[in-house]
Design a protein around this motif. Structure first.
Motif, PDB file in Angstrom:
ATOM      1  N   CYS A 101       0.679  -2.703  -4.760  1.00 44.19           N
ATOM      2  CA  CYS A 101      -0.729  -3.073  -4.568  1.00 44.19           C
ATOM      3  C   CYS A 101      -0.861  -4.533  -4.154  1.00 44.19           C
ATOM      4  O   CYS A 101      -1.935  -5.115  -4.241  1.00 44.19           O
ATOM      5  CB  CYS A 101      -1.509  -2.794  -5.847  1.00 44.19           C
ATOM      6  SG  CYS A 101      -0.834  -3.630  -7.289  1.00 44.19           S
TER       7      CYS A 101
ATOM      8  N   ASN B 194       0.795  -1.236   0.000  1.00 36.71           N
ATOM      9  CA  ASN B 194       0.000   0.000   0.000  1.00 36.71           C
ATOM     10  C   ASN B 194       0.827   1.285   0.000  1.00 36.71           C
ATOM     11  O   ASN B 194       0.256   2.368   0.088  1.00 36.71           O
ATOM     12  CB  ASN B 194      -1.006   0.020   1.155  1.00 36.71           C
ATOM     13  CG  ASN B 194      -1.958  -1.142   1.082  1.00 36.71           C
ATOM     14  OD1 ASN B 194      -2.523  -1.417   0.020  1.00 36.71           O
ATOM     15  ND2 ASN B 194      -2.122  -1.861   2.170  1.00 36.71           N
TER      16      ASN B 194
ATOM     17  N   SER C  62       3.349   2.062  -7.319  1.00 36.04           N
ATOM     18  CA  SER C  62       2.648   1.675  -6.088  1.00 36.04           C
ATOM     19  C   SER C  62       2.746   0.175  -5.868  1.00 36.04           C
ATOM     20  O   SER C  62       2.814  -0.602  -6.815  1.00 36.04           O
ATOM     21  CB  SER C  62       1.189   2.119  -6.125  1.00 36.04           C
ATOM     22  OG  SER C  62       0.496   1.469  -7.161  1.00 36.04           O
TER      23      SER C  62
ATOM     24  N   GLY D 145       3.456  -4.817  -8.329  1.00 35.54           N
ATOM     25  CA  GLY D 145       2.899  -3.490  -8.115  1.00 35.54           C
ATOM     26  C   GLY D 145       2.250  -2.951  -9.376  1.00 35.54           C
ATOM     27  O   GLY D 145       1.999  -3.688 -10.331  1.00 35.54           O
ATOM     28  N   LYS D 146       2.007  -1.639  -9.346  1.00 32.79           N
ATOM     29  CA  LYS D 146       1.445  -0.928 -10.487  1.00 32.79           C
ATOM     30  C   LYS D 146       2.352   0.257 -10.788  1.00 32.79           C
ATOM     31  O   LYS D 146       2.840   0.925  -9.879  1.00 32.79           O
ATOM     32  CB  LYS D 146       0.044  -0.398 -10.183  1.00 32.79           C
ATOM     33  CG  LYS D 146      -1.026  -1.440 -10.137  1.00 32.79           C
ATOM     34  CD  LYS D 146      -2.369  -0.797  -9.904  1.00 32.79           C
ATOM     35  CE  LYS D 146      -3.431  -1.857  -9.659  1.00 32.79           C
ATOM     36  NZ  LYS D 146      -4.716  -1.254  -9.293  1.00 32.79           N
TER      37      LYS D 146
ATOM     38  N   CYS E 269       3.395   4.083  -1.952  1.00 31.49           N
ATOM     39  CA  CYS E 269       3.549   4.524  -3.332  1.00 31.49           C
ATOM     40  C   CYS E 269       4.618   5.607  -3.450  1.00 31.49           C
ATOM     41  O   CYS E 269       4.946   6.288  -2.480  1.00 31.49           O
ATOM     42  CB  CYS E 269       2.232   5.012  -3.906  1.00 31.49           C
ATOM     43  SG  CYS E 269       1.608   6.487  -3.110  1.00 31.49           S
TER      44      CYS E 269
END
Length: 105
Positions: free
Chosen positions: A90, A38, A88, A60-61, A40
């Motif tokens: 995720c 969580n 980020s 992640g993203k 970023c």
């Protein structure tokens, strides 16, 4: 030659992502970005720099110029100096990315 261990730069902080410089000279910088679930890295640019980002561990993203992609261990990205970038974590596991930033000639 200068040899270092990446694991010694995989440090995490519960309050925010960490950035640990591994090598640096006048033309390039190599560092590790570490994110807990969580966390970023906010959207930003590196004017005058190109980046290569290698995902060492985790998933992640990434958003590059508002194009979103899922990334995972083993992926490698090439960013140009004008790219707008965010990252980020995720997933439920830690994310570490090895980044090398080069001066644009």
């Amino acid at each position: 030659m200068n040899k270092k261990t990446i694991r010694s730069h995989q440090n995490y902080n519960k309050d925010k992502f960490t950035k640990s410089t591994i090598f640096e000279n006048k033309d390039c910088k190599t560092f590790l970005i570490n994110l807990l679930p969580n966390q970023c890295v906010p959207e930003h640019q590196h004017k005058g720099k190109n980046l290569v980002i290698y995902v060492l561990t985790g998933k992640g993203k990434v958003s590059i110029n508002n194009q979103k992609e899922l990334i995972q261990e083993g992926d490698i990205l090439n960013l140009q100096e004008d790219d707008l970038f965010s990252l980020s974590n995720c997933s439920t596991k830690n994310l570490s990315c090895l980044v090398t930033m080069f001066n644009v000639q």
